[in-house]
Design a protein around this motif. Structure first.
Motif, PDB file in Angstrom:
ATOM      1  N   PHE A  53     -11.828  -3.526  -0.227  1.00 56.21           N
ATOM      2  CA  PHE A  53     -10.437  -3.710   0.182  1.00 56.21           C
ATOM      3  C   PHE A  53     -10.063  -5.190   0.192  1.00 56.21           C
ATOM      4  N   VAL A  57     -11.363   2.688  -1.958  1.00 52.94           N
ATOM      5  CA  VAL A  57     -11.210   1.267  -1.655  1.00 52.94           C
ATOM      6  C   VAL A  57     -11.017   1.066  -0.156  1.00 52.94           C
ATOM      7  N   TRP A  58     -10.221   1.938   0.469  1.00 57.71           N
ATOM      8  CA  TRP A  58     -10.017   1.846   1.912  1.00 57.71           C
ATOM      9  C   TRP A  58     -11.342   2.018   2.672  1.00 57.71           C
ATOM     10  N   LEU A 118      -2.182   4.008  -3.326  1.00 57.45           N
ATOM     11  CA  LEU A 118      -2.535   2.665  -3.775  1.00 57.45           C
ATOM     12  C   LEU A 118      -2.841   1.804  -2.559  1.00 57.45           C
ATOM     13  N   PRO A 119      -4.083   1.327  -2.440  1.00 57.85           N
ATOM     14  CA  PRO A 119      -5.250   1.617  -3.277  1.00 57.85           C
ATOM     15  C   PRO A 119      -5.801   3.008  -2.968  1.00 57.85           C
ATOM     16  N   ALA A 121       0.866  -1.183   0.000  1.00 57.75           N
ATOM     17  CA  ALA A 121       0.000   0.000   0.000  1.00 57.75           C
ATOM     18  C   ALA A 121       0.900   1.230   0.000  1.00 57.75           C
ATOM     19  N   TYR A 137      -9.347  -6.054  -3.216  1.00 59.22           N
ATOM     20  CA  TYR A 137      -8.033  -5.508  -3.578  1.00 59.22           C
ATOM     21  C   TYR A 137      -6.921  -6.452  -3.119  1.00 59.22           C
TER      22      TYR A 137
END
Length: 706
Positions: free
Chosen positions: A521, A514-515, A509-510, A374, A524
């Motif tokens: 997540f 997304v978080w 990233l991400p 990340a 991901y």
């Protein structure tokens, strides 16, 4: 005769000559073919005392120790890759600029890890790339990972992170019957023996760190650019407490050290152990570009006698009068065993390989840590000193080349968490100049999370009998759904810590969207998870041949004169980077071998010498034991005999004491030191007809033999 135009030979004579010429050409062609065919084999089989297969971290270490311990023996070390002294690996070919645009070009492995770690996952010289079968649980992705393909193995291309394993990990391994000598106390002397820790405090850690070994361990030379005090404060507030893994070996937040010399050079096993003294020894032979096809056995198939290997277009053999030691890695070691007829019988028979020994565990228990990345933007302004064009400039290169300083002499000091109260594992890397120019600014950092305690297990199976065909590799990352939970917890936990510390200003990233969605997540994680390249387990240690491949002394079950020494023997993957532990284990194995041939016990054992009162005929005779305590506090010893007799005694600090047992000297005696059971092994002392030695496997709470 061209001058007269007359034929000096009639037509029959001409035909005879032409036919003779044709025959001569055919004979020459036939002999050439025969020569080409005979070049692929040899009838001359050289003999050595020891053959070590694989010149990586373990193989180079063991080979050197055999030279040291057996001064009259010849050692052959076979390596499938090139030599680290090959011109493509020398400093003179190492100007940084070409590597920015051509990551497949060889990168000099002596300057530390700005670029070198990238080579372990790219098709660069010095690295062999393996690819797994498609993984349905990972969106049908295949996972690629690298392995060393050069003298020094992974230590010639890795990130040089230097961590000792945690105490708890040794306790887990040593709890297995037959592996009692894999406890923390038995390992600590070997960490100290192999290490030259150039940054430890001798007044504080004199009994923990070594400073005279072959492997340099140093602090990273490039300081952190973010607020470390704020980071520590936020970590503690979130229950992550600081520690020093390389001294007390207890989990928590710590700074990593590196296997880098004081003058800023990579310190691989090839440099540490295969120095000029070893290479110039006439008893030592190193052969590169030599891939082992199979192990050779005696006619009964009960003992290894040598190996068959290929170099170029030649298939050669070499004999070992003492032992063959396989150190080819987690993928190649089981491949060599199976190609030689050692492994699951059904798999071998399906490929037409004669079964020498049915060992079902060969190639199973493949253990790998799943890893996620990340990226975050830092709150600090762009740092011009971190600019890639400056870091990879000729002036920076000259600074490293001439003085061993500057950015090329190290890399950003990574903080790491291994174990501790939350049982998490992560590393924190500030932006380092990489050839791919991930972002057009320099103030970003990377969070790496991995899960060492996964339930998923993969396997290594032969694809064909061709040694150049990669085996069928099933990495099994996140096959058990619960394996992803720790990765997700790790990412959210340390994102919060970095945010609380005011270190990061945004998600790269991400993305934040997304978080903010736990389902997204998790998706991901499954879409980006990769291998840590710390795989192990395929030739695991143990006491049962149904679930293990080698015993506690690394001997292959059922086959004499054959051992395995690399990360494949570890039954569980370590939380930390494994290099230091492999160095220590290789030193320990070398001592096991010396003990087998020279009766010299390894380090980490308490040796108790006792004199048996002669004559040893009556059951009522007493044995006299002498115990010397070399430590700064008293010990209480409890002893138990096989006949049920028991007793206890104490020995004061720095003193010697005697005790008597009404036990025949042939009876076994079990000891407990400070309440901890110490496993024992009886051995006869041949120097005295009435003297005996009782070896114990560790020193309870202490570190050295006493």
């Amino acid at each position: 005769d061209r001058s007269t135009g007359n034929n000096l030979l009639n037509s029959e004579q001409c035909d005879f000559i032409m036919n003779a010429k044709t025959a001569a050409v055919l004979i020459v062609l036939f002999l050439s073919v025969v020569q080409c065919l005979t070049e692929t084999t040899t009838t001359i089989t050289p003999s050595y005392h020891w053959i070590v297969v694989g010149a990586g971290c373990s193989g180079a270490t063991v080979a050197r120790k055999l030279l040291d311990y057996f001064p009259n023996d010849k050692v052959l070390l076979l390596e499938r890759g090139i030599d680290n002294l090959d011109p493509v690996f020398t400093d003179e070919t190492c100007s940084p600029e070409p590597h920015i645009f051509n990551t497949t070009r060889p990168v000099n492995c002596t300057y530390p890890a700005i670029i070198a770690p990238r080579r372990s996952v790219s098709p660069a010289l010095g690295s062999h790339i393996y690819t797994s079968i498609p993984q349905p649980q990972l969106r049908n992705r295949s996972i690629s990972f690298g392995a060393g393909n050069v003298t020094g193995g992974g230590t010639s291309i890795n990130g040089m992170v230097a961590f000792r394993a945690l105490r708890e990990e040794f306790e887990e391994i040593s709890s297995t019957p037959g592996l009692e000598e894999y406890n923390y106390h038995a390992f600590l002397p070997y960490y100290k023996k192999m290490e030259n820790n150039q940054n430890s405090n001798p007044k504080v850690f004199w009994d923990r760190n070594g400073n005279s070994g072959r492997v340099p361990v140093t602090n990273h030379k490039v300081g952190s650019i973010f607020n470390e005090k704020a980071f520590l404060k936020a970590s503690i507030a979130n229950g992550i407490h600081p520690t020093d893994i390389n001294t007390i070996q207890i989990g928590g937040l710590t700074k990593a050290q590196a296997t880098i010399t004081e003058n800023g050079r990579r310190a691989s096993s090839a440099i540490n152990y295969l120095d000029s003294t070893a290479r110039n020894n006439y008893r030592f032979t190193l052969k590169n570009i030599s891939k082992v096809r199979r192990i050779l056995f005696n006619s009964a198939g009960t003992a290894a006698t040598g190996v068959e290997y290929r170099t170029g277009n030649q298939i050669l053999s070499a004999l070992a009068t003492r032992e063959v030691i396989i150190s080819a890695g987690t993928v190649e070691s089981p491949r060599i065993l199976k190609s030689s007829g050692i492994g699951p019988s059904a798999e071998l028979q399906s490929l037409g390989i004669p079964v020498i020994k049915n060992l079902p565990a060969v190639g199973t228990n493949y253990f790998e840590k799943p890893l996620t990345l990340a990226n975050f933007r830092l709150t600090i302004p762009d740092n011009p000193k971190m600019n890639t064009s400056i870091v990879l400039s000729n002036s920076t290169f000259r600074q490293w080349k001439m003085y061993g300083t500057g950015y090329l002499a190290g890399w950003n000091n990574p903080w790491a968490v291994h174990g501790g109260s939350y049982d998490l594992d992560a590393e924190f890397h500030e932006q380092a100049p990489l050839p791919d120019f991930t972002y057009n600014f320099t103030n970003w950092m990377r969070l790496i999370c991995w899960n060492p305690h996964t339930k998923s297990r993969g396997s290594i199976k032969l694809n064909t009998t061709d040694i150049y065909d990669n085996p069928i590799i099933d990495v099994a990352l996140l096959r058990d759904p619960s394996d992803a939970d720790k990765l997700i917890e790790c990412n959210y936990k340390f994102r919060k810590i970095l945010t609380d510390a005011g270190i990061i200003s945004g998600d790269l990233l991400p993305p934040t969207s997304v978080w903010d969605n736990t389902t997204a997540f998790r998706d991901y994680v499954y879409s980006v998870v990769s291998a840590t390249q710390h795989n192990c387990g395929t030739c695991r240690l143990g006491s049962n041949s149904s679930v293990a491949v080698v015993d506690g002394r690394h001997k292959v079950f059922g086959i004499k004169k054959l051992r395995i020494m690399d990360y494949s023997v570890f039954p569980y993957v370590l939380r930390v980077n494994p290099a230091l532990t492999l160095y220590a284990l290789s030193e320990k194995l070398a001592d096991y071998i010396r003990e087998d041939y020279q009766s010299s016990p390894p380090l980490g054992r308490v040796t108790l010498q006792f004199q048996c009162t002669p004559p040893i005929t009556a059951i009522n005779d007493y044995s006299i034991w002498s115990v010397k305590n070399t430590y700064s506090r008293p010990y209480v010893y409890h002893w138990y005999s096989t006949t049920g007799v028991q007793g206890s005694f104490s020995v004061e600090a720095y003193s010697q004491s005697y005790f008597y047992t009404p036990v025949d000297s042939t009876q076994a005696v079990t000891l407990k030191i400070n309440g901890i059971t110490i496993s024992t092994k009886y051995a006869t002392n041949t120097t005295c007809p009435y003297c005996c030695l009782l070896y114990t496997s560790d020193a309870a709470d202490e570190e050295d033999s006493g």
